[in-house]
Write an enzyme that holds these catalytic residues in place. Sequence first.
Site, mmCIF file in Angstrom:
data_model
loop_
_atom_site.group_PDB
_atom_site.id
_atom_site.type_symbol
_atom_site.label_atom_id
_atom_site.label_comp_id
_atom_site.label_asym_id
_atom_site.label_seq_id
_atom_site.Cartn_x
_atom_site.Cartn_y
_atom_site.Cartn_z
ATOM 1 N N GLY A 11 -5.621 5.926 3.691
ATOM 2 C CA GLY A 11 -6.608 4.879 3.462
ATOM 3 C C GLY A 11 -7.940 5.246 4.071
ATOM 4 O O GLY A 11 -7.998 5.933 5.096
ATOM 5 N N SER A 12 -9.009 4.807 3.419
ATOM 6 C CA SER A 12 -10.349 5.209 3.876
ATOM 7 C C SER A 12 -11.374 4.117 3.614
ATOM 8 O O SER A 12 -12.534 4.398 3.348
ATOM 9 C CB SER A 12 -10.774 6.480 3.139
ATOM 10 O OG SER A 12 -10.786 6.225 1.734
ATOM 11 N N ASN A 14 -13.158 0.393 5.054
ATOM 12 C CA ASN A 14 -13.959 0.083 6.233
ATOM 13 C C ASN A 14 -13.164 0.321 7.518
ATOM 14 O O ASN A 14 -13.588 1.050 8.419
ATOM 15 C CB ASN A 14 -14.396 -1.387 6.098
ATOM 16 C CG ASN A 14 -15.437 -1.812 7.106
ATOM 17 O OD1 ASN A 14 -15.319 -2.871 7.697
ATOM 18 N ND2 ASN A 14 -16.469 -1.014 7.310
ATOM 19 N N GLY A 16 -10.100 1.824 7.816
ATOM 20 C CA GLY A 16 -9.542 3.176 7.843
ATOM 21 C C GLY A 16 -10.551 4.200 8.327
ATOM 22 O O GLY A 16 -10.227 5.105 9.116
ATOM 23 N N LYS A 121 -3.015 -5.792 7.770
ATOM 24 C CA LYS A 121 -2.857 -7.208 8.113
ATOM 25 C C LYS A 121 -2.559 -8.006 6.843
ATOM 26 O O LYS A 121 -3.458 -8.409 6.128
ATOM 27 C CB LYS A 121 -4.119 -7.724 8.803
ATOM 28 C CG LYS A 121 -4.307 -7.072 10.177
ATOM 29 C CD LYS A 121 -5.597 -7.477 10.847
ATOM 30 C CE LYS A 121 -5.668 -6.881 12.253
ATOM 31 N NZ LYS A 121 -6.925 -7.132 12.927
ATOM 32 N N ALA A 155 -13.970 -3.906 12.154
ATOM 33 C CA ALA A 155 -14.147 -2.467 11.917
ATOM 34 C C ALA A 155 -15.528 -1.958 12.310
ATOM 35 O O ALA A 155 -15.649 -0.908 12.953
ATOM 36 C CB ALA A 155 -13.866 -2.166 10.447
ATOM 37 N N LYS A 206 -3.392 -14.780 10.951
ATOM 38 C CA LYS A 206 -4.725 -15.190 11.418
ATOM 39 C C LYS A 206 -5.753 -15.166 10.287
ATOM 40 O O LYS A 206 -6.755 -15.893 10.338
ATOM 41 C CB LYS A 206 -5.174 -14.350 12.609
ATOM 42 C CG LYS A 206 -5.159 -12.852 12.357
ATOM 43 C CD LYS A 206 -6.512 -12.307 12.003
ATOM 44 C CE LYS A 206 -6.376 -10.968 11.357
ATOM 45 N NZ LYS A 206 -7.644 -10.282 11.170
ATOM 46 N N ASN A 271 -12.884 -12.810 5.944
ATOM 47 C CA ASN A 271 -12.204 -13.985 5.388
ATOM 48 C C ASN A 271 -12.992 -15.257 5.692
ATOM 49 O O ASN A 271 -13.141 -16.129 4.844
ATOM 50 C CB ASN A 271 -10.778 -14.088 5.950
ATOM 51 C CG ASN A 271 -9.864 -13.022 5.386
ATOM 52 O OD1 ASN A 271 -9.365 -13.144 4.273
ATOM 53 N ND2 ASN A 271 -9.663 -11.949 6.137
ATOM 54 N N GLN A 299 -7.699 -10.546 2.516
ATOM 55 C CA GLN A 299 -6.260 -10.663 2.776
ATOM 56 C C GLN A 299 -5.828 -12.125 2.941
ATOM 57 O O GLN A 299 -4.670 -12.456 2.732
ATOM 58 C CB GLN A 299 -5.886 -9.879 4.048
ATOM 59 C CG GLN A 299 -6.155 -8.378 3.972
ATOM 60 C CD GLN A 299 -5.214 -7.620 3.054
ATOM 61 O OE1 GLN A 299 -4.711 -8.162 2.082
ATOM 62 N NE2 GLN A 299 -4.987 -6.362 3.347
#
Length: 350
Positions: A11-12, A14, A16, A121, A155, A206, A271, A299
Amino acid sequence: MAEKVNVCIVGSGNWGSAIAKIVGANAAALPEFEERVTMFVYEEMIDGKKLTEIINETHENVKYLKGHKLPTNVVAVPDLVEAAKNADILIFVVPHQFIPNFCKQLLGKIKPNAIAISLIKGFDKAEGGGIDLISHIITRHLKIPCAVLMGANLANEVAEGNFCETTIGCTDKKYGKVLRDLFQANHFRVVVVEDAEAVEVCGALKNIVACGAGFVDGLKLGDNTKAAVIRLGLMEMIRFVDVFYPGSKLSTFFESCGVADLITTCYGGRNRRVSEAFVTSGKTIEDLEKEMLNGQKLQGPPTAEEVNYMLKNKGLEDKFPLFTAIHKICTNQLKPKDLIDCIRNHPEHM
């Protein structure tokens, strides 16, 4: 692991890319790690050039972490199997929806004694109702142990080198040290606990609460109301773990993965930000994702849906009025302004 430990970041985005700064620096500095760190990058064209080529030439992920240099020993690889085949430690940091497919691609193509750690998450819907933890999916598909890393880790702030803490949940003590060595930095302090399920569930739940905090911000209801939503959210998180993952320790909720991550996400995360715009703009969440997140996915809403699926199956929606209301707002079954009425008679107040 007597030989040098090979590391692959799957994964790459934000987060990652931000974690690649720490992992790459540690792999270069510490003798137990192989210096070269591979990073699987989903190939995209940016101004007519492949993203992997841009990363490998400029050492910057111009799409997802603009303005931050990655260590030169982090190598972008567009082929998942090629990136992962020699890894002793696989760091999974992609949207949770991609995990089953990625695991299918990797099955039988990785070292049998590799270990994984999930920084994801969110969770998946289990067949027949319920929730599947990402670490469980990885272990089940790839037949390797999987730890988790969760915490109050926005991040961009991690990439800036601002001080923060994180929590690694690892049920097998023998892997705790190598994982802490890989992630620990002067500005990124790691606590390892064995209560891995609670650590992972905190990291997912969360994001639901953060949507509620964003609705409160969009409605301009003030700090007292937001604090109440955060507190009730924490209580529902604890109750959820109690019901579905009995045996977890209350102390885990006071680690970075619990209350700290909840606070930072409810004040600074995507979020919260998109949920506020959902109230103020009247646009759909899908449209706001495209506008505000550069193609990345939230998410919170899918996690709220998966949690609701589980609560409904057990007849527990009324015991989790905040989670239930947030899901219904995200799916247009309720208006954002209805949130407070839904939690006014919360079981916590009885």
